[in-house]
Motif scaffolding. Structure first.
Motif, PDB file in Angstrom:
ATOM      1  N   VAL A 182      -1.275  59.336  39.729  1.00 15.75           N
ATOM      2  CA  VAL A 182      -0.190  58.882  38.849  1.00 15.75           C
ATOM      3  C   VAL A 182      -0.810  58.181  37.642  1.00 15.75           C
ATOM      4  CG1 VAL A 182       1.420  58.603  40.766  1.00 15.75           C
ATOM      5  CG2 VAL A 182       0.092  56.645  39.996  1.00 15.75           C
ATOM      6  N   LEU A 183      -0.094  58.219  36.547  1.00 17.17           N
ATOM      7  CA  LEU A 183      -0.548  57.538  35.328  1.00 17.17           C
ATOM      8  C   LEU A 183      -0.013  56.115  35.295  1.00 17.17           C
ATOM      9  CD1 LEU A 183      -0.068  60.323  32.624  1.00 17.17           C
ATOM     10  CD2 LEU A 183      -2.153  59.711  33.864  1.00 17.17           C
ATOM     11  N   ARG A 184      -0.772  55.232  34.697  1.00 22.62           N
ATOM     12  CA  ARG A 184      -0.355  53.839  34.552  1.00 22.62           C
ATOM     13  C   ARG A 184       0.981  53.750  33.814  1.00 22.62           C
ATOM     14  NH1 ARG A 184      -4.997  50.458  32.179  1.00 22.62           N
ATOM     15  NH2 ARG A 184      -4.743  51.882  30.418  1.00 22.62           N
ATOM     16  N   THR A 185       1.137  54.586  32.778  1.00 17.04           N
ATOM     17  CA  THR A 185       2.388  54.557  32.011  1.00 17.04           C
ATOM     18  C   THR A 185       3.582  54.956  32.876  1.00 17.04           C
ATOM     19  OG1 THR A 185       1.824  56.785  31.220  1.00 17.04           O
ATOM     20  CG2 THR A 185       1.315  54.931  29.759  1.00 17.04           C
ATOM     21  N   ALA A 186       3.379  55.921  33.774  1.00 20.26           N
ATOM     22  CA  ALA A 186       4.468  56.352  34.659  1.00 20.26           C
ATOM     23  C   ALA A 186       4.828  55.246  35.645  1.00 20.26           C
ATOM     24  CB  ALA A 186       4.063  57.615  35.413  1.00 20.26           C
ATOM     25  N   TRP A 187       3.838  54.565  36.186  1.00 15.67           N
ATOM     26  CA  TRP A 187       4.077  53.474  37.125  1.00 15.67           C
ATOM     27  C   TRP A 187       4.824  52.334  36.440  1.00 15.67           C
ATOM     28  CZ3 TRP A 187       5.160  50.931  41.163  1.00 15.67           C
ATOM     29  CH2 TRP A 187       4.815  49.590  41.346  1.00 15.67           C
ATOM     30  N   GLU A 188       4.418  51.993  35.233  1.00 16.17           N
ATOM     31  CA  GLU A 188       5.051  50.887  34.518  1.00 16.17           C
ATOM     32  C   GLU A 188       6.459  51.240  34.049  1.00 16.17           C
ATOM     33  OE1 GLU A 188       0.930  48.847  32.772  1.00 16.17           O
ATOM     34  OE2 GLU A 188       2.129  50.188  31.510  1.00 16.17           O
ATOM     35  N   ALA A 189       6.680  52.519  33.697  1.00 17.60           N
ATOM     36  CA  ALA A 189       7.992  52.931  33.200  1.00 17.60           C
ATOM     37  C   ALA A 189       8.997  53.151  34.334  1.00 17.60           C
ATOM     38  CB  ALA A 189       7.860  54.208  32.371  1.00 17.60           C
ATOM     39  N   SER A 190       8.531  53.701  35.464  1.00 16.27           N
ATOM     40  CA  SER A 190       9.447  54.032  36.556  1.00 16.27           C
ATOM     41  C   SER A 190       8.818  53.681  37.907  1.00 16.27           C
ATOM     42  CB  SER A 190       9.800  55.522  36.515  1.00 16.27           C
ATOM     43  OG  SER A 190      10.317  55.908  35.274  1.00 16.27           O
ATOM     44  N   PRO A 191       8.746  52.396  38.239  1.00 20.55           N
ATOM     45  CA  PRO A 191       8.088  52.017  39.497  1.00 20.55           C
ATOM     46  C   PRO A 191       8.766  52.589  40.738  1.00 20.55           C
ATOM     47  CG  PRO A 191       9.075  50.106  38.395  1.00 20.55           C
ATOM     48  CD  PRO A 191       9.133  51.233  37.442  1.00 20.55           C
ATOM     49  N   ARG A 192      10.100  52.594  40.787  1.00 23.81           N
ATOM     50  CA  ARG A 192      10.790  53.118  41.971  1.00 23.81           C
ATOM     51  C   ARG A 192      10.538  54.605  42.145  1.00 23.81           C
ATOM     52  NH1 ARG A 192      16.812  50.254  42.074  1.00 23.81           N
ATOM     53  NH2 ARG A 192      16.063  48.092  42.344  1.00 23.81           N
TER      54      ARG A 192
ATOM     55  N   ASP B 195      -7.821  51.254  35.038  1.00 20.84           N
ATOM     56  CA  ASP B 195      -7.827  52.608  34.488  1.00 20.84           C
ATOM     57  C   ASP B 195      -6.405  53.077  34.236  1.00 20.84           C
ATOM     58  OD1 ASP B 195      -9.381  54.856  33.634  1.00 20.84           O
ATOM     59  OD2 ASP B 195      -8.660  55.962  35.370  1.00 20.84           O
ATOM     60  N   ARG B 196      -6.272  54.072  33.361  1.00 17.39           N
ATOM     61  CA  ARG B 196      -4.958  54.635  33.057  1.00 17.39           C
ATOM     62  C   ARG B 196      -4.507  55.627  34.122  1.00 17.39           C
ATOM     63  NH1 ARG B 196      -5.701  59.827  31.038  1.00 17.39           N
ATOM     64  NH2 ARG B 196      -3.535  59.920  30.331  1.00 17.39           N
ATOM     65  N   LYS B 197      -5.449  56.111  34.938  1.00 13.80           N
ATOM     66  CA  LYS B 197      -5.112  57.023  36.032  1.00 13.80           C
ATOM     67  C   LYS B 197      -5.345  56.317  37.366  1.00 13.80           C
ATOM     68  CE  LYS B 197      -7.659  60.675  35.036  1.00 13.80           C
ATOM     69  NZ  LYS B 197      -8.177  62.068  35.154  1.00 13.80           N
ATOM     70  N   ILE B 198      -4.433  56.521  38.295  1.00 15.76           N
ATOM     71  CA  ILE B 198      -4.522  55.909  39.621  1.00 15.76           C
ATOM     72  C   ILE B 198      -4.484  57.011  40.662  1.00 15.76           C
ATOM     73  CG2 ILE B 198      -3.505  54.225  41.199  1.00 15.76           C
ATOM     74  CD1 ILE B 198      -1.980  53.116  38.715  1.00 15.76           C
ATOM     75  N   VAL B 199      -5.463  57.012  41.549  1.00 12.36           N
ATOM     76  CA  VAL B 199      -5.538  58.007  42.624  1.00 12.36           C
ATOM     77  C   VAL B 199      -5.104  57.350  43.926  1.00 12.36           C
ATOM     78  CG1 VAL B 199      -7.069  59.507  43.961  1.00 12.36           C
ATOM     79  CG2 VAL B 199      -7.383  59.295  41.484  1.00 12.36           C
ATOM     80  N   ILE B 200      -4.180  57.996  44.624  1.00 10.49           N
ATOM     81  CA  ILE B 200      -3.693  57.486  45.908  1.00 10.49           C
ATOM     82  C   ILE B 200      -4.040  58.517  46.969  1.00 10.49           C
ATOM     83  CG2 ILE B 200      -1.691  56.659  47.190  1.00 10.49           C
ATOM     84  CD1 ILE B 200      -1.366  56.996  43.454  1.00 10.49           C
TER      85      ILE B 200
END
Length: 380
Positions: free
Chosen positions: A163-173, A220-225
């Motif tokens: 997931v991208l950091r921007t996606a996590w910050e914009a839409s956490p749920r 980082d701007r990318k997060i690996v889960i």
């Protein structure tokens, strides 16, 4: 008497692994064969300033003042002409003494040292250097890109999402829902580009997921889960192999790390003595053969050179399935780090390992020099 080769040992840097780099460099400087090599220590401060001679030694021993360095940098920015700006990038000729470096041994773990950036500078300068090139270094640093290369090579990896950091910050749920739809707890949350387990969290439930994503997003701007191996009650076995070579790489014996904590994080690696290395690992001959072959395949899949530590996860019981976890293109290099210890157990001592890596750097530089970069030269 043959002329000694002039080797620059480059350490420090701006990454979160600065202190680890100092430990690795100190060990290399102590063990390198001074009969073969004329050694030049080169340090990079946390602010990005390059130091040689006494300044590099002060950085290595913890006596360099970062606050003074910031003052010097500010003064330079207000007084220097544009032509002088280049000196902020590299040490000046006078501080290096007479003559050009023959080879650089970068001991820069993490960002700006292991990710292809410094390797690009060496390529521009046309100087031999230890380790992987720009592409291999970048691929070996980016866990998302790395896993794509592993998948293309049909190497077994754990299930994961990015997931991208921007996606996590914009839409956490929405982000949490997507992760939970793809993976089961426990999971591991990691910055895509970082090493030494910095910013990594083991997550057992939804309550822990948000803070873990926020922590990883700092780095980082990318997060690996990743899906955890072994389930909620049992830990995966953590196996490691050292690879050495260029176009014909070889794998060491397989080692195992038994972490003193729930997983092999930064504290377990560098700040505590609870983790136990087992060399060779207590696995079957068939498993050892499989893991060593996979390590070489992973090395080639990422177009690596010189050295890499390749890490694996094994299910703790049952089918004992083996998963490729990641490659580390500039692993910790103290005399007690796993990479040199694995080669020691395979029959190559620490000082000889350093010499061999320098030989491989020249081998790779010579091979690269055969490449034409001009159409007219190639045609002619």
């Amino acid at each position: 008497m043959a002329k000694k080769l002039r080797v620059g040992i480059l350490f420090g840097g701006r990454s979160g692994e600065h202190e680890v780099s100092l430990l690795s460099a100190a060990s290399i400087l102590k063990a390198i064969d001074r009969r073969k090599f004329d050694v030049v220590p080169i340090g990079i401060t946390k602010t990005g300033r390059w130091l040689t001679a006494g300044g590099a030694q002060a950085l290595l021993t913890g006596n360099h003042s970062e606050s003074a360095d910031l003052v010097l940098q500010a003064e330079a920015e207000t007084t220097a002409s544009p032509a002088d700006a280049v000196t902020a990038l590299v040490p000046d000729a006078a501080s290096l003494g007479s003559g050009r470096l023959d080879v650089v041994f970068p001991v820069l773990h993490g960002t700006f040292g292991e990710d292809g950036t410094i390797q690009g500078l060496f390529e521009l300068a046309d100087i031999a250097y230890v380790g992987s090139g720009v592409l291999g270094s970048a691929a070996g640093m980016d866990k998302d890109a790395m896993k794509r290369l592993f998948a293309q090579a049909r190497l077994p990896i754990v299930k994961h999402v990015t997931v991208l950091r921007t996606a996590w910050e914009a839409s956490p749920r929405k982000t949490v829902a997507a992760i939970e739809a793809a993976l089961k707890y426990p999971i591991f949350v990691k910055p895509a580009n970082l090493g030494s387990s910095v910013g990594i969290s083991k997550v057992h439930d939804r309550k822990e997921l948000g803070p873990a994503l926020t922590l990883a997003a700092c780095f980082d701007r990318k997060i690996v889960i990743e899906q955890g191996v072994g389930g909620a009650k049992k830990k995966a076995r953590e196996l490691e192999v050292a690879v050495l070579g260029n176009d014909d790489p070889k794998a060491s014996v397989v080692g195992e790390i038994v972490p003193g904590k729930e997983f092999y994080d930064y504290e377990a690696k560098y700040l505590s003595d609870g983790s136990v290395p087992i060399i060779p690992a207590k696995i079957t001959a068939a498993e050892s053969k499989q893991i060593r072959a996979m390590a070489v395949e992973a090395f080639r899949a990422c177009d690596l050179a010189g050295l890499a530590r390749v890490d694996f996860l094994m299910e703790p019981d049952g089918k004992r399935r083996i998963y490729l976890n990641e490659v580390n293109t500039l692993p910790g290099f103290t005399s007690i780090s796993m990479y040199p210890k694995l080669w020691q157990a395979t029959g190559l001592g620490y000082s000889d390992l350093i010499s061999r890596l320098i030989e491989l750097a020249f081998e790779r530089h010579k091979e690269r020099s055969r490449t034409s970069f001009s159409f007219n030269v190639a045609k002619g």
